[in-house]
Motif scaffolding. Structure first.
Motif, PDB file in Angstrom:
ATOM      1  N   TRP A 296     148.460   5.378 169.070  1.00  0.00           N
ATOM      2  CA  TRP A 296     147.092   5.244 168.548  1.00  0.00           C
ATOM      3  C   TRP A 296     146.155   6.285 169.147  1.00  0.00           C
ATOM      4  O   TRP A 296     145.222   6.751 168.485  1.00  0.00           O
ATOM      5  N   ARG A 297     146.387   6.647 170.422  1.00  0.00           N
ATOM      6  CA  ARG A 297     145.510   7.649 171.037  1.00  0.00           C
ATOM      7  C   ARG A 297     145.639   9.010 170.354  1.00  0.00           C
ATOM      8  O   ARG A 297     144.675   9.771 170.288  1.00  0.00           O
ATOM      9  N   GLU A 298     146.838   9.324 169.879  1.00  0.00           N
ATOM     10  CA  GLU A 298     147.011  10.577 169.146  1.00  0.00           C
ATOM     11  C   GLU A 298     146.170  10.578 167.876  1.00  0.00           C
ATOM     12  O   GLU A 298     145.513  11.570 167.545  1.00  0.00           O
ATOM     13  N   ARG A 299     146.186   9.452 167.180  1.00  0.00           N
ATOM     14  CA  ARG A 299     145.426   9.370 165.930  1.00  0.00           C
ATOM     15  C   ARG A 299     143.927   9.324 166.195  1.00  0.00           C
ATOM     16  O   ARG A 299     143.127   9.863 165.418  1.00  0.00           O
ATOM     17  N   ALA A 300     143.533   8.689 167.298  1.00  0.00           N
ATOM     18  CA  ALA A 300     142.114   8.681 167.665  1.00  0.00           C
ATOM     19  C   ALA A 300     141.641  10.102 167.996  1.00  0.00           C
ATOM     20  O   ALA A 300     140.530  10.511 167.618  1.00  0.00           O
ATOM     21  N   LEU A 301     142.478  10.842 168.708  1.00  0.00           N
ATOM     22  CA  LEU A 301     142.141  12.233 169.017  1.00  0.00           C
ATOM     23  C   LEU A 301     142.060  13.059 167.734  1.00  0.00           C
ATOM     24  O   LEU A 301     141.141  13.871 167.553  1.00  0.00           O
ATOM     25  N   LEU A 302     143.022  12.842 166.834  1.00  0.00           N
ATOM     26  CA  LEU A 302     142.987  13.538 165.553  1.00  0.00           C
ATOM     27  C   LEU A 302     141.708  13.234 164.787  1.00  0.00           C
ATOM     28  O   LEU A 302     141.071  14.143 164.233  1.00  0.00           O
ATOM     29  N   TYR A 303     141.311  11.961 164.743  1.00  0.00           N
ATOM     30  CA  TYR A 303     140.091  11.580 164.032  1.00  0.00           C
ATOM     31  C   TYR A 303     138.891  12.335 164.607  1.00  0.00           C
ATOM     32  O   TYR A 303     138.072  12.905 163.869  1.00  0.00           O
ATOM     33  N   THR A 304     138.784  12.353 165.934  1.00  0.00           N
ATOM     34  CA  THR A 304     137.666  13.030 166.586  1.00  0.00           C
ATOM     35  C   THR A 304     137.653  14.518 166.268  1.00  0.00           C
ATOM     36  O   THR A 304     136.595  15.097 165.980  1.00  0.00           O
ATOM     37  N   ILE A 305     138.817  15.137 166.305  1.00  0.00           N
ATOM     38  CA  ILE A 305     138.914  16.570 166.030  1.00  0.00           C
ATOM     39  C   ILE A 305     138.602  16.870 164.563  1.00  0.00           C
ATOM     40  O   ILE A 305     137.895  17.835 164.238  1.00  0.00           O
ATOM     41  N   LEU A 306     139.101  16.019 163.655  1.00  0.00           N
ATOM     42  CA  LEU A 306     138.898  16.259 162.228  1.00  0.00           C
ATOM     43  C   LEU A 306     137.455  16.034 161.810  1.00  0.00           C
ATOM     44  O   LEU A 306     136.969  16.676 160.872  1.00  0.00           O
ATOM     45  N   VAL A 307     136.764  15.141 162.504  1.00  0.00           N
ATOM     46  CA  VAL A 307     135.328  15.000 162.248  1.00  0.00           C
ATOM     47  C   VAL A 307     134.610  16.293 162.600  1.00  0.00           C
ATOM     48  O   VAL A 307     133.726  16.761 161.871  1.00  0.00           O
ATOM     49  N   LYS A 308     135.010  16.901 163.725  1.00  0.00           N
ATOM     50  CA  LYS A 308     134.437  18.188 164.103  1.00  0.00           C
ATOM     51  C   LYS A 308     134.768  19.268 163.074  1.00  0.00           C
ATOM     52  O   LYS A 308     133.929  20.102 162.727  1.00  0.00           O
ATOM     53  N   ALA A 309     136.011  19.238 162.597  1.00  0.00           N
ATOM     54  CA  ALA A 309     136.483  20.314 161.724  1.00  0.00           C
ATOM     55  C   ALA A 309     135.983  20.176 160.291  1.00  0.00           C
ATOM     56  O   ALA A 309     135.557  21.155 159.669  1.00  0.00           O
TER      57      ALA A 309
ATOM     58  N   ARG B  76     139.313  16.245 179.932  1.00  0.00           N
ATOM     59  CA  ARG B  76     139.492  16.825 178.597  1.00  0.00           C
ATOM     60  C   ARG B  76     139.023  18.278 178.601  1.00  0.00           C
ATOM     61  O   ARG B  76     138.133  18.670 179.353  1.00  0.00           O
ATOM     62  N   ASP B  77     139.644  19.046 177.743  1.00  0.00           N
ATOM     63  CA  ASP B  77     139.326  20.475 177.630  1.00  0.00           C
ATOM     64  C   ASP B  77     138.536  20.676 176.340  1.00  0.00           C
ATOM     65  O   ASP B  77     139.107  20.760 175.254  1.00  0.00           O
ATOM     66  N   GLU B  78     137.227  20.741 176.459  1.00  0.00           N
ATOM     67  CA  GLU B  78     136.365  20.861 175.277  1.00  0.00           C
ATOM     68  C   GLU B  78     136.635  22.150 174.522  1.00  0.00           C
ATOM     69  O   GLU B  78     136.596  22.181 173.283  1.00  0.00           O
ATOM     70  N   ALA B  79     136.920  23.219 175.257  1.00  0.00           N
ATOM     71  CA  ALA B  79     137.181  24.501 174.604  1.00  0.00           C
ATOM     72  C   ALA B  79     138.453  24.419 173.763  1.00  0.00           C
ATOM     73  O   ALA B  79     138.506  24.948 172.640  1.00  0.00           O
ATOM     74  N   LEU B  80     139.473  23.760 174.294  1.00  0.00           N
ATOM     75  CA  LEU B  80     140.721  23.598 173.546  1.00  0.00           C
ATOM     76  C   LEU B  80     140.503  22.714 172.327  1.00  0.00           C
ATOM     77  O   LEU B  80     141.023  23.000 171.236  1.00  0.00           O
ATOM     78  N   ILE B  81     139.735  21.653 172.490  1.00  0.00           N
ATOM     79  CA  ILE B  81     139.450  20.761 171.369  1.00  0.00           C
ATOM     80  C   ILE B  81     138.722  21.513 170.262  1.00  0.00           C
ATOM     81  O   ILE B  81     139.043  21.371 169.073  1.00  0.00           O
ATOM     82  N   GLU B  82     137.767  22.320 170.630  1.00  0.00           N
ATOM     83  CA  GLU B  82     137.034  23.113 169.635  1.00  0.00           C
ATOM     84  C   GLU B  82     137.941  24.145 168.979  1.00  0.00           C
ATOM     85  O   GLU B  82     137.848  24.402 167.779  1.00  0.00           O
TER      86      GLU B  82
ATOM     87  N   ALA C 170     140.000  22.294 166.499  1.00  0.00           N
ATOM     88  CA  ALA C 170     139.150  21.962 165.355  1.00  0.00           C
ATOM     89  C   ALA C 170     138.956  23.184 164.458  1.00  0.00           C
ATOM     90  O   ALA C 170     138.976  23.072 163.223  1.00  0.00           O
ATOM     91  N   ASP C 171     138.805  24.346 165.060  1.00  0.00           N
ATOM     92  CA  ASP C 171     138.621  25.568 164.276  1.00  0.00           C
ATOM     93  C   ASP C 171     139.867  25.907 163.474  1.00  0.00           C
ATOM     94  O   ASP C 171     139.783  26.382 162.335  1.00  0.00           O
ATOM     95  N   THR C 172     141.025  25.642 164.043  1.00  0.00           N
ATOM     96  CA  THR C 172     142.277  25.867 163.314  1.00  0.00           C
ATOM     97  C   THR C 172     142.355  24.955 162.092  1.00  0.00           C
ATOM     98  O   THR C 172     142.710  25.393 160.995  1.00  0.00           O
ATOM     99  N   PHE C 173     142.018  23.682 162.288  1.00  0.00           N
ATOM    100  CA  PHE C 173     141.989  22.760 161.148  1.00  0.00           C
ATOM    101  C   PHE C 173     140.931  23.181 160.131  1.00  0.00           C
ATOM    102  O   PHE C 173     141.136  23.070 158.920  1.00  0.00           O
TER     103      PHE C 173
ATOM    104  N   ARG D 121     151.788  17.289 163.625  1.00  0.00           N
ATOM    105  CA  ARG D 121     152.562  18.513 163.817  1.00  0.00           C
ATOM    106  C   ARG D 121     151.644  19.708 164.059  1.00  0.00           C
ATOM    107  O   ARG D 121     151.881  20.524 164.952  1.00  0.00           O
ATOM    108  N   SER D 122     150.585  19.813 163.264  1.00  0.00           N
ATOM    109  CA  SER D 122     149.627  20.911 163.446  1.00  0.00           C
ATOM    110  C   SER D 122     148.963  20.830 164.815  1.00  0.00           C
ATOM    111  O   SER D 122     148.772  21.850 165.485  1.00  0.00           O
ATOM    112  N   LEU D 123     148.640  19.606 165.235  1.00  0.00           N
ATOM    113  CA  LEU D 123     148.052  19.413 166.564  1.00  0.00           C
ATOM    114  C   LEU D 123     149.040  19.819 167.650  1.00  0.00           C
ATOM    115  O   LEU D 123     148.679  20.497 168.626  1.00  0.00           O
TER     116      LEU D 123
END
Length: 377
Positions: free
Chosen positions: A143-156, A192-198, A201-204, A242-244
């Motif tokens: 579930w944490r993977e999907r929660a992280l994905l949700y957060t990243i995809l909202v950014k993207a 957490r690494d905000e730069a990596l998360i961003e 998100a940019d890749t998505f 997979r993309s993540l």
């Protein structure tokens, strides 16, 4: 970078080994790092209980000392089929080697939640299991993977409505609990690494085709995930994971990759299988710096028998042995020559004394391929 981390004393680690373990650890280190004809892949195989983990720790210690002044960061990636064993062995490997050292992540896709800790250490240990990090075919993950994905995809993509939350809820039964977890999810992870998360998100953000697929499916999920959409949701979550994972893999800087009891996930050694592509990305990442410091060490409790019996099930020891040889040698011509030599050797044994010269030639060819000093195995 953590200046408090001290260079390990390899001599102290080596001093704790038995004689045969010491000779093995020293030979592996020489073959991987210092010999003029050094190799970048090496297999240590012995019986159960003879101390492969101790040998691996001694190789790591020597490698860290050898690379300390030339490498900005040294990541040791340990891959094992069992998560609990992986964590246990990483703790054993770390002991006597470093003060601290990043080792929190056990799923590649969760790396952004801890990667700030990764960047702050000179030496890091990352334990992964193939089933949760490298072989993620259509799986919904944790579930944490999907929660992280949700957060990243909202950014993207800015898609944050109820359909997106429903789609990524996956197997979680309690919807209220799931939505509560999504609120301020990232704030719980101080490393957490905000730069990596961003960056992820940019890749998505650039993947318009995936965005349209996600947008369409989330619209269909506004009132919940319908039965007819279950498979489509699983497939899309697998594609997103997979993309993540690919982006997280790029964040690693492995100095040494250890595959422990690799025969348990031998399919990941194949270079022509979509299932193994993430593993191959990791291995090729290692290969990209062959002349510097990246190496791959395989550990195994002697997985191959002289022949395959009917009660061995799906195990074909001859085919598995050739697969491993191909992974180590990475030269199809050499592998084919080895197969011919092995066939000649077998036939010559049957022919008896009349084929002694042919037997000697075949034996020499086999030794030439297998011997450490000659064949880069």
């Amino acid at each position: 970078m953590n200046d408090a981390q001290q260079k390990p004393d390899a001599a102290l680690v080596l001093a704790k080994l038995k004689d045969f373990q010491l000779r093995t650890a020293q030979m592996v280190f020489r073959r991987l790092y210092t010999d003029t004809d050094r190799v970048d892949r090496f297999l240590v195989a012995d019986e159960v209980g003879l101390g492969k983990t101790f040998v691996a720790k001694a190789v790591i210690a020597q490698a860290i000392v050898h690379l300390w002044d030339s490498a900005k960061r040294l990541d040791v990636v340990y891959i094992c089929s069992n998560a609990d064993i992986a964590r246990q062995n990483v703790d054993r490997l770390k002991r006597d080697l470093t003060d601290g050292g990043f080792s929190d992540v056990t799923r590649l896709t969760l790396l952004p939640l801890y990667a700030k800790g990764l960047s702050s250490q000179k030496v890091n240990f990352i334990s992964l299991t193939p089933g949760t990090s490298l072989d993620i075919r259509g799986s919904q993950g944790a579930w944490r993977e999907r929660a992280l994905l949700y957060t990243i995809l909202v950014k993207a993509w800015g898609i944050s409505h109820v359909g997106a939350r429903n789609l990524l809820q996956g197997y979680v039964q309690n919807g209220d609990w799931w939505r509560a977890q999504l609120k301020r999810f990232l704030e719980r992870y101080k490393n957490r690494d905000e730069a990596l998360i961003e960056q992820i998100a940019d890749t998505f953000r650039k993947n318009k085709e995936l965005r349209e697929k996600y947008k369409s499916l989330t619209e269909r999920c506004r009132s919940g995930v319908r039965k007819k959409d279950n498979q489509a949701c699983r497939d899309l979550i697998g594609e997103l994971r997979r993309s993540l994972a690919e982006e997280c893999l790029n964040r690693l800087d492995p100095a040494l990759v250890i595959l422990d009891e690799f025969q348990r996930f031998k399919h990941l050694l194949q270079d022509n299988d979509e299932i193994s592509s993430l593993a191959q990305q990791l291995f090729k990442k290692a290969d990209s710096d062959r002349n510097n410091h990246v190496r791959i060490l395989l550990l195994s409790a002697t997985p191959y028998k002289m022949y395959t019996r009917p009660d061995d099930g799906n195990n074909d020891h001859y085919a598995d042995f050739l697969l491993t040889l191909g992974f180590l040698v990475r030269d199809k011509v050499k592998v084919e020559a080895f197969k011919r030599a092995l066939s000649d050797f077998r036939e010559s044994l049957v022919d008896g004394e009349a084929a002694l010269d042919r037997l000697r030639i075949a034996r020499t060819a086999i030794e030439h391929t297998l011997q450490i000093g000659r064949a880069h195995v």
